[in-house]
Motif scaffolding. Structure first.
Motif, PDB file in Angstrom:
ATOM      1  N   LEU A   1      -3.001  13.031   1.279  1.00  0.00           N
ATOM      2  CA  LEU A   1      -2.059  14.148   0.342  1.00  0.00           C
ATOM      3  C   LEU A   1      -2.804  15.861   0.906  1.00  0.00           C
ATOM      4  O   LEU A   1      -2.594  16.360   1.444  1.00  0.00           O
ATOM      5  N   LEU A   2      -3.335  15.648  -0.776  1.00  0.00           N
ATOM      6  CA  LEU A   2      -4.244  17.243  -1.008  1.00  0.00           C
ATOM      7  C   LEU A   2      -5.353  17.555  -0.186  1.00  0.00           C
ATOM      8  O   LEU A   2      -5.353  18.531   0.053  1.00  0.00           O
ATOM      9  N   LEU A   3      -5.853  16.766   0.021  1.00  0.00           N
ATOM     10  CA  LEU A   3      -7.366  16.901   1.264  1.00  0.00           C
ATOM     11  C   LEU A   3      -5.918  17.653   2.297  1.00  0.00           C
ATOM     12  O   LEU A   3      -6.886  18.203   2.958  1.00  0.00           O
ATOM     13  N   SER A   4      -5.525  16.468   3.279  1.00  0.00           N
ATOM     14  CA  SER A   4      -4.989  17.011   4.174  1.00  0.00           C
ATOM     15  C   SER A   4      -4.236  18.378   4.315  1.00  0.00           C
ATOM     16  O   SER A   4      -3.779  19.395   5.013  1.00  0.00           O
ATOM     17  N   MET A   5      -3.147  18.814   3.568  1.00  0.00           N
ATOM     18  CA  MET A   5      -2.838  20.044   2.863  1.00  0.00           C
ATOM     19  C   MET A   5      -3.665  21.383   2.291  1.00  0.00           C
ATOM     20  O   MET A   5      -3.045  22.469   2.579  1.00  0.00           O
ATOM     21  N   ILE A   6      -4.458  20.785   1.428  1.00  0.00           N
ATOM     22  CA  ILE A   6      -5.421  21.732   1.056  1.00  0.00           C
ATOM     23  C   ILE A   6      -6.411  22.274   1.349  1.00  0.00           C
ATOM     24  O   ILE A   6      -7.294  22.832   1.636  1.00  0.00           O
ATOM     25  N   GLY A   7      -7.624  20.477   0.956  1.00  0.00           N
ATOM     26  CA  GLY A   7      -8.519  20.451   0.915  1.00  0.00           C
ATOM     27  C   GLY A   7      -9.172  20.861   2.483  1.00  0.00           C
ATOM     28  O   GLY A   7      -9.765  22.071   3.053  1.00  0.00           O
ATOM     29  N   THR A   8      -8.810  20.253   3.192  1.00  0.00           N
ATOM     30  CA  THR A   8      -8.814  20.682   5.212  1.00  0.00           C
ATOM     31  C   THR A   8      -9.046  21.483   5.833  1.00  0.00           C
ATOM     32  O   THR A   8      -9.376  22.552   6.755  1.00  0.00           O
TER      33      THR A   8
ATOM     34  N   MET B   1       0.707  -1.386  -0.176  1.00  0.00           N
ATOM     35  CA  MET B   1      -0.053   0.043   0.061  1.00  0.00           C
ATOM     36  C   MET B   1       0.669   1.139   0.166  1.00  0.00           C
ATOM     37  O   MET B   1       1.843   1.323   0.990  1.00  0.00           O
ATOM     38  N   THR B   2       0.569   2.613  -1.119  1.00  0.00           N
ATOM     39  CA  THR B   2       1.368   3.811  -1.140  1.00  0.00           C
ATOM     40  C   THR B   2       1.015   4.370   1.138  1.00  0.00           C
ATOM     41  O   THR B   2      -0.448   3.556   1.367  1.00  0.00           O
ATOM     42  N   VAL B   3       2.021   4.994   0.742  1.00  0.00           N
ATOM     43  CA  VAL B   3       2.227   5.643   2.072  1.00  0.00           C
ATOM     44  C   VAL B   3       2.185   7.125   1.585  1.00  0.00           C
ATOM     45  O   VAL B   3       2.656   8.165   1.047  1.00  0.00           O
ATOM     46  N   CYS B   4       1.278   7.863   2.217  1.00  0.00           N
ATOM     47  CA  CYS B   4       0.696   9.513   2.527  1.00  0.00           C
ATOM     48  C   CYS B   4       1.698  10.379   3.223  1.00  0.00           C
ATOM     49  O   CYS B   4       1.287   9.984   4.819  1.00  0.00           O
ATOM     50  N   ASN B   5       3.251  10.558   2.612  1.00  0.00           N
ATOM     51  CA  ASN B   5       3.479  11.147   3.817  1.00  0.00           C
ATOM     52  C   ASN B   5       4.208  12.479   3.641  1.00  0.00           C
ATOM     53  O   ASN B   5       3.865  12.242   2.322  1.00  0.00           O
ATOM     54  N   LEU B   6       4.504  13.803   4.256  1.00  0.00           N
ATOM     55  CA  LEU B   6       4.467  14.435   4.146  1.00  0.00           C
ATOM     56  C   LEU B   6       5.356  14.844   3.248  1.00  0.00           C
ATOM     57  O   LEU B   6       6.140  16.154   2.704  1.00  0.00           O
ATOM     58  N   PHE B   7       6.670  14.299   3.174  1.00  0.00           N
ATOM     59  CA  PHE B   7       7.752  15.038   2.838  1.00  0.00           C
ATOM     60  C   PHE B   7       8.363  13.647   2.477  1.00  0.00           C
ATOM     61  O   PHE B   7       9.572  13.227   1.359  1.00  0.00           O
TER      62      PHE B   7
ATOM     63  N   ALA C   1       4.499  15.429  -3.048  1.00  0.00           N
ATOM     64  CA  ALA C   1       4.385  16.213  -1.531  1.00  0.00           C
ATOM     65  C   ALA C   1       4.818  18.323  -1.002  1.00  0.00           C
ATOM     66  O   ALA C   1       4.512  18.734  -0.463  1.00  0.00           O
ATOM     67  N   ILE C   2       5.951  18.020  -1.399  1.00  0.00           N
ATOM     68  CA  ILE C   2       6.877  19.785  -0.935  1.00  0.00           C
ATOM     69  C   ILE C   2       6.350  20.253  -1.891  1.00  0.00           C
ATOM     70  O   ILE C   2       6.361  21.676  -1.450  1.00  0.00           O
ATOM     71  N   PHE C   3       6.252  20.090  -3.103  1.00  0.00           N
ATOM     72  CA  PHE C   3       5.732  21.110  -4.214  1.00  0.00           C
ATOM     73  C   PHE C   3       4.354  21.619  -3.854  1.00  0.00           C
ATOM     74  O   PHE C   3       4.111  22.972  -3.502  1.00  0.00           O
TER      75      PHE C   3
END
Length: 249
Positions: free
Chosen positions: A182-189, A1-7, A12-14
């Motif tokens: 990642l997009l939900l956690s960084m931008i959506g929410t 399973m792919t991992v959702c890490n912030l870096f 993710a950095i972009f």
């Protein structure tokens, strides 16, 4: 399973870099809508203070998310913990930061007559910007933010077990879709909360114009269209109004 890490990868950095650009853009929009509007060079120093502090806040939230994940759970849960961390930070962290600024730092500064911290956003204008004052205010605001996020992080660690099922549930819902997570956690929410947080902080951090200052700013704007009008005023390069040309009673 792919991992959702912030870096975990360049994307993710972009995304986090894009978030920083969005923060600065919001400050520009707010400044353009201000009435009366801060002088540009004053706004630049206010905006820099906000952006640097926002980067520190983000780093604290990422660190809290990483530590919370390391306490137990799947690696995919780092994004979920960031959502929890940011939400608590935007509400409680912002409240604590502003309380500490207004009722601890500024009250103490007034008591001891320490001018650089008596009023946030006061850098010695309109005559000049005292960069040392700005640096002191920046350091104070960063320290306040770190302390407030420390309180938020402590709360998250104490509530780790009750919060973990919710984070695990979010992780299962986004299984195989780490980029969307990642997009939900960084931008959506964070979008709406970020806007509210920035608007409130910028309003509190800027210098509050006093009645006399507002009156002077209004006079500077009342330039007559007709040179022979005795109510026309002369504004020097230094921004001073010539008393001899002010309207007579």
């Amino acid at each position: 399973m792919t991992v959702c890490n912030l870096f975990a990868n360049p994307l993710a950095i972009f995304v986090q870099g894009a978030l920083g650009v969005a923060v600065f853009s919001l400050l520009i929009v707010k400044w353009r809508c201000e009435r009366p509007r801060r002088q540009f060079y004053v706004w630049i120093f206010d905006a820099l203070k906000q952006c640097i502090a926002a980067a520190v806040q983000h780093a604290c939230n990422v660190a809290i998310a990483a530590i919370a994940r390391s306490e137990g759970g799947e690696g995919d849960e780092e994004c979920g913990w960031y959502i929890i961390s940011f939400t608590i930070d935007a509400v409680l962290g912002t409240f604590l930061s502003l309380i500490m600024l207004k009722y601890v730092v500024e009250v103490t500064a007034r008591k001891f007559n320490y001018r650089p911290l008596i009023e946030s956003g006061d850098y010695g204008q309109p005559d000049n910007i005292n960069v040392k004052w700005w640096g002191i205010q920046l350091g104070s605001w960063i320290l306040i933010n770190v302390l407030a996020r420390g309180v938020c992080g402590t709360i998250i660690f104490f509530l780790h077990n009750p919060l973990h099922p919710f984070v695990a549930w979010m992780t299962r819902k986004f299984a195989g879709h780490s980029m969307l997570y990642l997009l939900l956690s960084m931008i959506g929410t964070p979008t709406l909360l970020n806007i509210i947080q920035l608007m409130i902080q910028d309003t509190v951090l800027m210098k509050r114009s006093r009645p006399q200052e507002l009156h002077e700013m209004e006079e500077q704007c009342e330039v007559s269209l007709f040179p022979q009008d005795r109510h026309s005023i002369n504004i020097s390069e230094a921004g001073e109004i010539s008393p001899s040309l002010l309207p007579k009673e």
